[in-house]
Design a protein around this motif. Sequence first.
Motif, PDB file in Angstrom:
ATOM      1  N   HIS A  11      -4.100   6.820  -9.664  1.00 42.19           N
ATOM      2  CA  HIS A  11      -4.662   5.660 -10.367  1.00 42.19           C
ATOM      3  C   HIS A  11      -3.867   5.396 -11.632  1.00 42.19           C
ATOM      4  CE1 HIS A  11      -7.307   3.134 -12.743  1.00 42.19           C
ATOM      5  NE2 HIS A  11      -7.195   4.024 -13.708  1.00 42.19           N
ATOM      6  N   ARG A  12      -3.626   4.113 -11.891  1.00 44.40           N
ATOM      7  CA  ARG A  12      -3.063   3.714 -13.184  1.00 44.40           C
ATOM      8  C   ARG A  12      -3.704   2.410 -13.601  1.00 44.40           C
ATOM      9  NH1 ARG A  12       2.338   4.620 -12.852  1.00 44.40           N
ATOM     10  NH2 ARG A  12       1.778   5.811 -10.998  1.00 44.40           N
ATOM     11  N   PRO A  13      -3.910   2.200 -14.905  1.00 42.56           N
ATOM     12  CA  PRO A  13      -4.506   0.949 -15.368  1.00 42.56           C
ATOM     13  C   PRO A  13      -3.539  -0.215 -15.171  1.00 42.56           C
ATOM     14  CG  PRO A  13      -3.785   2.239 -17.240  1.00 42.56           C
ATOM     15  CD  PRO A  13      -3.603   3.110 -16.034  1.00 42.56           C
ATOM     16  N   LEU A  14      -4.077  -1.405 -15.216  1.00 45.80           N
ATOM     17  CA  LEU A  14      -3.270  -2.598 -14.975  1.00 45.80           C
ATOM     18  C   LEU A  14      -2.085  -2.678 -15.920  1.00 45.80           C
ATOM     19  CD1 LEU A  14      -2.771  -5.290 -13.552  1.00 45.80           C
ATOM     20  CD2 LEU A  14      -4.447  -6.335 -15.112  1.00 45.80           C
ATOM     21  N   HIS A  15      -2.284  -2.392 -17.202  1.00 42.38           N
ATOM     22  CA  HIS A  15      -1.173  -2.537 -18.143  1.00 42.38           C
ATOM     23  C   HIS A  15      -0.034  -1.562 -17.824  1.00 42.38           C
ATOM     24  CE1 HIS A  15      -1.394   1.116 -20.676  1.00 42.38           C
ATOM     25  NE2 HIS A  15      -2.682   1.084 -20.404  1.00 42.38           N
ATOM     26  N   CYS A  47     -10.800  -4.925  -3.470  1.00 39.60           N
ATOM     27  CA  CYS A  47     -10.214  -3.787  -2.765  1.00 39.60           C
ATOM     28  C   CYS A  47      -8.809  -3.501  -3.275  1.00 39.60           C
ATOM     29  CB  CYS A  47     -10.205  -4.054  -1.267  1.00 39.60           C
ATOM     30  SG  CYS A  47      -9.657  -2.658  -0.280  1.00 39.60           S
ATOM     31  N   PHE A  48      -7.864  -4.397  -2.991  1.00 41.58           N
ATOM     32  CA  PHE A  48      -6.482  -4.224  -3.414  1.00 41.58           C
ATOM     33  C   PHE A  48      -6.105  -5.303  -4.423  1.00 41.58           C
ATOM     34  CE2 PHE A  48      -6.340  -2.871   1.217  1.00 41.58           C
ATOM     35  CZ  PHE A  48      -6.501  -1.528   0.939  1.00 41.58           C
ATOM     36  N   LEU A  49      -5.025  -5.029  -5.161  1.00 43.42           N
ATOM     37  CA  LEU A  49      -4.470  -5.985  -6.112  1.00 43.42           C
ATOM     38  C   LEU A  49      -3.056  -6.323  -5.663  1.00 43.42           C
ATOM     39  CD1 LEU A  49      -4.980  -7.500  -8.783  1.00 43.42           C
ATOM     40  CD2 LEU A  49      -4.058  -5.496  -9.984  1.00 43.42           C
ATOM     41  N   PHE A  50      -2.724  -7.623  -5.659  1.00 43.86           N
ATOM     42  CA  PHE A  50      -1.467  -8.117  -5.110  1.00 43.86           C
ATOM     43  C   PHE A  50      -0.608  -8.738  -6.214  1.00 43.86           C
ATOM     44  CE2 PHE A  50      -4.646  -8.014  -1.886  1.00 43.86           C
ATOM     45  CZ  PHE A  50      -4.009  -7.682  -0.698  1.00 43.86           C
ATOM     46  N   PHE A  51       0.707  -8.560  -6.078  1.00 44.36           N
ATOM     47  CA  PHE A  51       1.652  -9.114  -7.037  1.00 44.36           C
ATOM     48  C   PHE A  51       2.833  -9.740  -6.309  1.00 44.36           C
ATOM     49  CE2 PHE A  51      -0.290  -5.430  -9.070  1.00 44.36           C
ATOM     50  CZ  PHE A  51      -0.608  -5.882 -10.345  1.00 44.36           C
ATOM     51  N   VAL A  52       3.371 -10.802  -6.886  1.00 47.98           N
ATOM     52  CA  VAL A  52       4.704 -11.264  -6.535  1.00 47.98           C
ATOM     53  C   VAL A  52       5.550 -11.124  -7.793  1.00 47.98           C
ATOM     54  CG1 VAL A  52       6.140 -13.183  -5.753  1.00 47.98           C
ATOM     55  CG2 VAL A  52       3.813 -12.894  -4.824  1.00 47.98           C
ATOM     56  N   LEU A  87       0.812  -1.208   0.000  1.00 49.23           N
ATOM     57  CA  LEU A  87       0.000   0.000   0.000  1.00 49.23           C
ATOM     58  C   LEU A  87       0.849   1.263   0.000  1.00 49.23           C
ATOM     59  CD1 LEU A  87      -2.767  -1.111   2.541  1.00 49.23           C
ATOM     60  CD2 LEU A  87      -2.761  -1.315   0.047  1.00 49.23           C
ATOM     61  N   VAL A  88       1.822   1.310  -0.920  1.00 51.20           N
ATOM     62  CA  VAL A  88       2.657   2.508  -1.013  1.00 51.20           C
ATOM     63  C   VAL A  88       2.806   3.012  -2.441  1.00 51.20           C
ATOM     64  CG1 VAL A  88       4.796   1.132  -1.045  1.00 51.20           C
ATOM     65  CG2 VAL A  88       4.880   3.543  -0.403  1.00 51.20           C
ATOM     66  N   LEU A  89       2.949   2.123  -3.440  1.00 51.94           N
ATOM     67  CA  LEU A  89       3.233   2.603  -4.789  1.00 51.94           C
ATOM     68  C   LEU A  89       2.110   3.466  -5.350  1.00 51.94           C
ATOM     69  CD1 LEU A  89       4.976  -0.412  -6.576  1.00 51.94           C
ATOM     70  CD2 LEU A  89       5.990   1.770  -5.900  1.00 51.94           C
ATOM     71  N   HIS A  90       0.875   3.242  -4.913  1.00 50.68           N
ATOM     72  CA  HIS A  90      -0.219   4.050  -5.453  1.00 50.68           C
ATOM     73  C   HIS A  90      -0.170   5.510  -4.994  1.00 50.68           C
ATOM     74  CE1 HIS A  90      -2.499   1.813  -2.037  1.00 50.68           C
ATOM     75  NE2 HIS A  90      -1.920   2.876  -1.530  1.00 50.68           N
ATOM     76  N   CYS A 131       1.233  -4.772  -2.820  1.00 51.98           N
ATOM     77  CA  CYS A 131      -0.180  -4.565  -3.094  1.00 51.98           C
ATOM     78  C   CYS A 131      -0.448  -3.088  -3.262  1.00 51.98           C
ATOM     79  CB  CYS A 131      -1.067  -5.194  -2.022  1.00 51.98           C
ATOM     80  SG  CYS A 131      -1.063  -4.389  -0.422  1.00 51.98           S
ATOM     81  N   VAL A 132      -1.426  -2.798  -4.111  1.00 51.60           N
ATOM     82  CA  VAL A 132      -1.833  -1.425  -4.409  1.00 51.60           C
ATOM     83  C   VAL A 132      -3.352  -1.391  -4.522  1.00 51.60           C
ATOM     84  CG1 VAL A 132       0.305  -0.780  -5.599  1.00 51.60           C
ATOM     85  CG2 VAL A 132      -1.559  -1.845  -6.893  1.00 51.60           C
ATOM     86  N   ASN A 133      -3.889  -0.196  -4.579  1.00 52.45           N
ATOM     87  CA  ASN A 133      -5.317  -0.062  -4.839  1.00 52.45           C
ATOM     88  C   ASN A 133      -5.668  -0.764  -6.150  1.00 52.45           C
ATOM     89  OD1 ASN A 133      -5.728   1.521  -2.561  1.00 52.45           O
ATOM     90  ND2 ASN A 133      -5.594   3.448  -3.662  1.00 52.45           N
ATOM     91  N   HIS A 134      -6.732  -1.545  -6.125  1.00 47.60           N
ATOM     92  CA  HIS A 134      -7.141  -2.256  -7.335  1.00 47.60           C
ATOM     93  C   HIS A 134      -7.634  -1.232  -8.369  1.00 47.60           C
ATOM     94  CE1 HIS A 134      -8.818  -5.207  -9.992  1.00 47.60           C
ATOM     95  NE2 HIS A 134      -8.593  -6.198  -9.147  1.00 47.60           N
ATOM     96  N   PRO A 135      -7.102  -1.254  -9.589  1.00 50.88           N
ATOM     97  CA  PRO A 135      -7.502  -0.225 -10.555  1.00 50.88           C
ATOM     98  C   PRO A 135      -8.976  -0.278 -10.933  1.00 50.88           C
ATOM     99  CG  PRO A 135      -6.187  -1.934 -11.624  1.00 50.88           C
ATOM    100  CD  PRO A 135      -6.083  -2.167 -10.148  1.00 50.88           C
ATOM    101  N   LEU A 136      -9.601  -1.442 -10.855  1.00 50.29           N
ATOM    102  CA  LEU A 136     -11.022  -1.518 -11.195  1.00 50.29           C
ATOM    103  C   LEU A 136     -11.897  -0.831 -10.161  1.00 50.29           C
ATOM    104  CD1 LEU A 136     -11.488  -5.106 -12.675  1.00 50.29           C
ATOM    105  CD2 LEU A 136     -11.294  -2.919 -13.885  1.00 50.29           C
ATOM    106  N   VAL A 137     -11.430  -0.770  -8.918  1.00 46.79           N
ATOM    107  CA  VAL A 137     -12.208  -0.084  -7.892  1.00 46.79           C
ATOM    108  C   VAL A 137     -12.333   1.401  -8.225  1.00 46.79           C
ATOM    109  CG1 VAL A 137     -12.273   0.555  -5.449  1.00 46.79           C
ATOM    110  CG2 VAL A 137     -11.640  -1.770  -6.115  1.00 46.79           C
TER     111      VAL A 137
END
Length: 230
Positions: free
Chosen positions: A176-180, A221-226, A109-112, A137-143
Amino acid sequence: MVNDYDTFGEAYTSESEANLFNAYYARPAIVNLAGDVAGRHVLDAACGSGPIAATLRDRGATVTGFDASVTMVELAKRRLGADADLRVADLTAPLPFADGAFDDVIASLVLHYFRDWIAPLTELRRVLKPGGRLILCVNHPLVYKLVYPDRDYFAITVYSEEYTFSGQQAVLTYWHRPLHAMTDAFTATGFRTAVVSEPPPAPGAHERFPDLIGDKPSFLCFLFFVLEAV
């Protein structure tokens, strides 16, 4: 100041200790993605008051943390102890760590908060060992599109939201940024996307927060990546 955690850090920490979004979603999901960290050297980037760092340390990791907020670092020291390796540092500037110092980096919850992702991701890649993991993890862009249906999903856009943390008013400003755009930034800075995760809340969340999620079949809510350092 934008996102002035020095002003509302204590209230935010109190609010997030047992709430849905942090205690029953972001933190357990990050810890689950980290898996077995025993014997690994982990950097908790923008560690806040240190709850993730404390959990990973309890699971056998050697944990170093930093945050741009003096207040949050002091709160993390209260949680982890005065001898914990916790520093005040800014993710938008060079970090005070050697190249390849860490097996894993957590960035929850920092890059956003940043318009530019290239500089911070490049710095996090620098301090990771080859093959190391960045778990974020960041804010989910679809939210964003659900909350602001008239806005352009594909535009990188700044927006602010008002919150009340333990009775204290606060404003957080996000990008906000889109997933791509996210995955493009990962690739450009030397990462391979290994996992994209949209997990359910932690067990007990539905019963504890019936007004927020109750018996809803899904929760976004959030989107997670490894990411793996290549």
